[in-house]
Structures are given as structure tokens and as C-alpha cells.
Design a protein around this motif. Structure first.
Motif, PDB file in Angstrom:
ATOM      1  N   GLU A  74      18.989  -7.934   5.365  1.00 20.92           N
ATOM      2  CA  GLU A  74      20.308  -7.405   5.733  1.00 20.92           C
ATOM      3  C   GLU A  74      20.617  -6.081   5.053  1.00 20.92           C
ATOM      4  N   TYR A  75      20.103  -5.882   3.865  1.00 19.21           N
ATOM      5  CA  TYR A  75      20.328  -4.651   3.104  1.00 19.21           C
ATOM      6  C   TYR A  75      19.979  -3.414   3.932  1.00 19.21           C
ATOM      7  N   HIS A  76      18.936  -3.509   4.733  1.00 21.84           N
ATOM      8  CA  HIS A  76      18.448  -2.362   5.504  1.00 21.84           C
ATOM      9  C   HIS A  76      19.323  -2.019   6.704  1.00 21.84           C
ATOM     10  N   TYR A  77      20.303  -2.834   6.999  1.00 23.69           N
ATOM     11  CA  TYR A  77      21.140  -2.602   8.168  1.00 23.69           C
ATOM     12  C   TYR A  77      22.556  -2.194   7.784  1.00 23.69           C
ATOM     13  N   SER A  78      22.673  -1.550   6.646  1.00 24.70           N
ATOM     14  CA  SER A  78      23.997  -1.142   6.198  1.00 24.70           C
ATOM     15  C   SER A  78      24.007   0.327   5.768  1.00 24.70           C
ATOM     16  N   GLY A  79      25.092   0.996   6.090  1.00 26.41           N
ATOM     17  CA  GLY A  79      25.377   2.345   5.608  1.00 26.41           C
ATOM     18  C   GLY A  79      24.246   3.340   5.663  1.00 26.41           C
ATOM     19  N   ASP A  80      24.079   4.043   4.548  1.00 26.05           N
ATOM     20  CA  ASP A  80      23.097   5.111   4.497  1.00 26.05           C
ATOM     21  C   ASP A  80      21.659   4.609   4.347  1.00 26.05           C
ATOM     22  N   VAL A  81      21.465   3.314   4.172  1.00 26.97           N
ATOM     23  CA  VAL A  81      20.117   2.761   4.080  1.00 26.97           C
ATOM     24  C   VAL A  81      19.387   2.951   5.414  1.00 26.97           C
ATOM     25  N   ILE A  82      20.111   2.832   6.504  1.00 25.59           N
ATOM     26  CA  ILE A  82      19.517   3.027   7.830  1.00 25.59           C
ATOM     27  C   ILE A  82      18.955   4.441   7.938  1.00 25.59           C
ATOM     28  N   GLU A  83      19.727   5.414   7.519  1.00 26.92           N
ATOM     29  CA  GLU A  83      19.291   6.815   7.581  1.00 26.92           C
ATOM     30  C   GLU A  83      18.122   7.069   6.627  1.00 26.92           C
ATOM     31  N   ARG A  84      18.171   6.486   5.458  1.00 24.11           N
ATOM     32  CA  ARG A  84      17.084   6.653   4.484  1.00 24.11           C
ATOM     33  C   ARG A  84      15.777   6.059   5.026  1.00 24.11           C
ATOM     34  N   ASP A  85      15.861   4.880   5.646  1.00 21.79           N
ATOM     35  CA  ASP A  85      14.677   4.266   6.251  1.00 21.79           C
ATOM     36  C   ASP A  85      14.128   5.126   7.381  1.00 21.79           C
ATOM     37  N   LYS A  86      15.026   5.721   8.171  1.00 22.65           N
ATOM     38  CA  LYS A  86      14.604   6.576   9.276  1.00 22.65           C
ATOM     39  C   LYS A  86      13.820   7.786   8.756  1.00 22.65           C
ATOM     40  N   LYS A  87      14.328   8.425   7.723  1.00 22.10           N
ATOM     41  CA  LYS A  87      13.632   9.576   7.129  1.00 22.10           C
ATOM     42  C   LYS A  87      12.297   9.164   6.527  1.00 22.10           C
ATOM     43  N   PHE A 109       0.873  -1.181   0.000  1.00 17.21           N
ATOM     44  CA  PHE A 109       0.000   0.000   0.000  1.00 17.21           C
ATOM     45  C   PHE A 109       0.907   1.226   0.000  1.00 17.21           C
ATOM     46  N   SER A 110       0.586   2.211  -0.830  1.00 15.04           N
ATOM     47  CA  SER A 110       1.483   3.364  -0.874  1.00 15.04           C
ATOM     48  C   SER A 110       0.906   4.559  -0.118  1.00 15.04           C
ATOM     49  N   VAL A 111       1.830   5.253   0.521  1.00 17.03           N
ATOM     50  CA  VAL A 111       1.539   6.488   1.245  1.00 17.03           C
ATOM     51  C   VAL A 111       2.504   7.521   0.686  1.00 17.03           C
ATOM     52  N   GLY A 112       1.973   8.533   0.044  1.00 15.67           N
ATOM     53  CA  GLY A 112       2.838   9.472  -0.645  1.00 15.67           C
ATOM     54  C   GLY A 112       3.625   8.728  -1.706  1.00 15.67           C
ATOM     55  N   ASN A 113       4.923   8.906  -1.707  1.00 19.17           N
ATOM     56  CA  ASN A 113       5.776   8.236  -2.692  1.00 19.17           C
ATOM     57  C   ASN A 113       6.374   6.934  -2.180  1.00 19.17           C
ATOM     58  N   TYR A 114       5.946   6.501  -0.993  1.00 19.31           N
ATOM     59  CA  TYR A 114       6.515   5.307  -0.367  1.00 19.31           C
ATOM     60  C   TYR A 114       5.534   4.138  -0.428  1.00 19.31           C
ATOM     61  N   ILE A 115       6.071   2.948  -0.678  1.00 17.46           N
ATOM     62  CA  ILE A 115       5.253   1.739  -0.712  1.00 17.46           C
ATOM     63  C   ILE A 115       5.545   0.933   0.545  1.00 17.46           C
TER      64      ILE A 115
END
Length: 122
Positions: A69-82, A46-52
Motif C-alpha cells: 500500500e505504501y507505493h500507492y500514496s502521494g509522491d511515492v507513485i512519482e518516485r517509483d515512476k522515475k 539485484f541492484s541496477v545503478g543505485n536501485y535495488i
């Protein structure tokens, strides 16, 4: 803010993601579909704004995101937080769980989601 939910231009991407679910998403969907979790309806991709979102419960205004595991590396953590912060600005609570939890301790995962139901209106 305009049309916020399930924007038309994301329709084919949502369909593609539903048709190519991870094994964890497929397993969790079997536990959530058909109102199996305390009679609450969940939607997949289900999408909310531009996010699914992986899963969304309109009654409880909550989202479940499954992370590999992809979500626990580098800048992905910060992107998920935002991303989560943006989604929460429209009143949706975001729960993030590791994929492995679906298989290793789905009871715990579902109980964490149920705890939120107790404070929301059915």
C-alpha cells in the motif's frame, strides 16, 4: 557509466533486504527460484545503478517489483515512476504488481511475466 550492476556499496543493503523479505516476496521467490519459470534464472535483490530490484531475470532483462500500500500514496507513485524510467534506460523492463496478487492470483502474475519471455531470446 561505470559499474552498473550490484555495486559493492549496496551489498550489505541487498543482503539485509533478502534476509527481511516481505511475505509476498518470500512467496514469489518460492515460485521463481531454481529456474522454475520456463527455465529462466531470477535473482533476488539485484541492484541496477543505485536501485535495488526485488527480482531480476538477466536472460529476459526484466525486473519484477512487488508493491504494498505504501507505493500507492502521494509522491511515492512519482518516485517509483522515475525509478522505473531510469531502470528502463538500460534496457530492463519493469513489471509492478501489488503484493496481494502473489496470494490472490499468482497464476495471472506469472503469466504476465511469461508473455514477455515469448518476445525475448532464451
Amino acid at each position: 557509466m561505470g559499474y552498473l550492476y550490484n555495486r559493492k556499496y549496496l551489498e550489505s543493503r541487498r543482503r539485509e533486504l533478502r534476509n527481511n523479505s516481505t511475505s509476498a516476496e518470500a512467496a514469489l521467490w518460492l515460485m521463481l527460484k531454481n529456474r522454475q519459470l520456463e527455465g529462466r534464472r531470477f535473482r533476488r535483490k539485484f541492484s541496477v545503478g543505485n536501485y535495488i530490484l526485488d527480482f531480476y531475470c538477466p536472460q529476459g532483462k526484466l525486473a519484477i517489483e512487488l508493491d504494498g500500500e505504501y507505493h500507492y500514496s502521494g509522491d511515492v507513485i512519482e518516485r517509483d515512476k522515475k525509478r522505473d524510467e531510469h531502470i528502463e534506460t538500460v534496457g530492463i523492463t519493469v513489471f509492478r504488481f501489488e503484493n496481494r496478487l502473489v496470494f490472490d492470483d499468482s497464476h495471472h502474475l506469472l503469466n504476465e511475466v511469461k508473455k514477455n519471455f515469448k518476445s525475448s531470446v532464451k
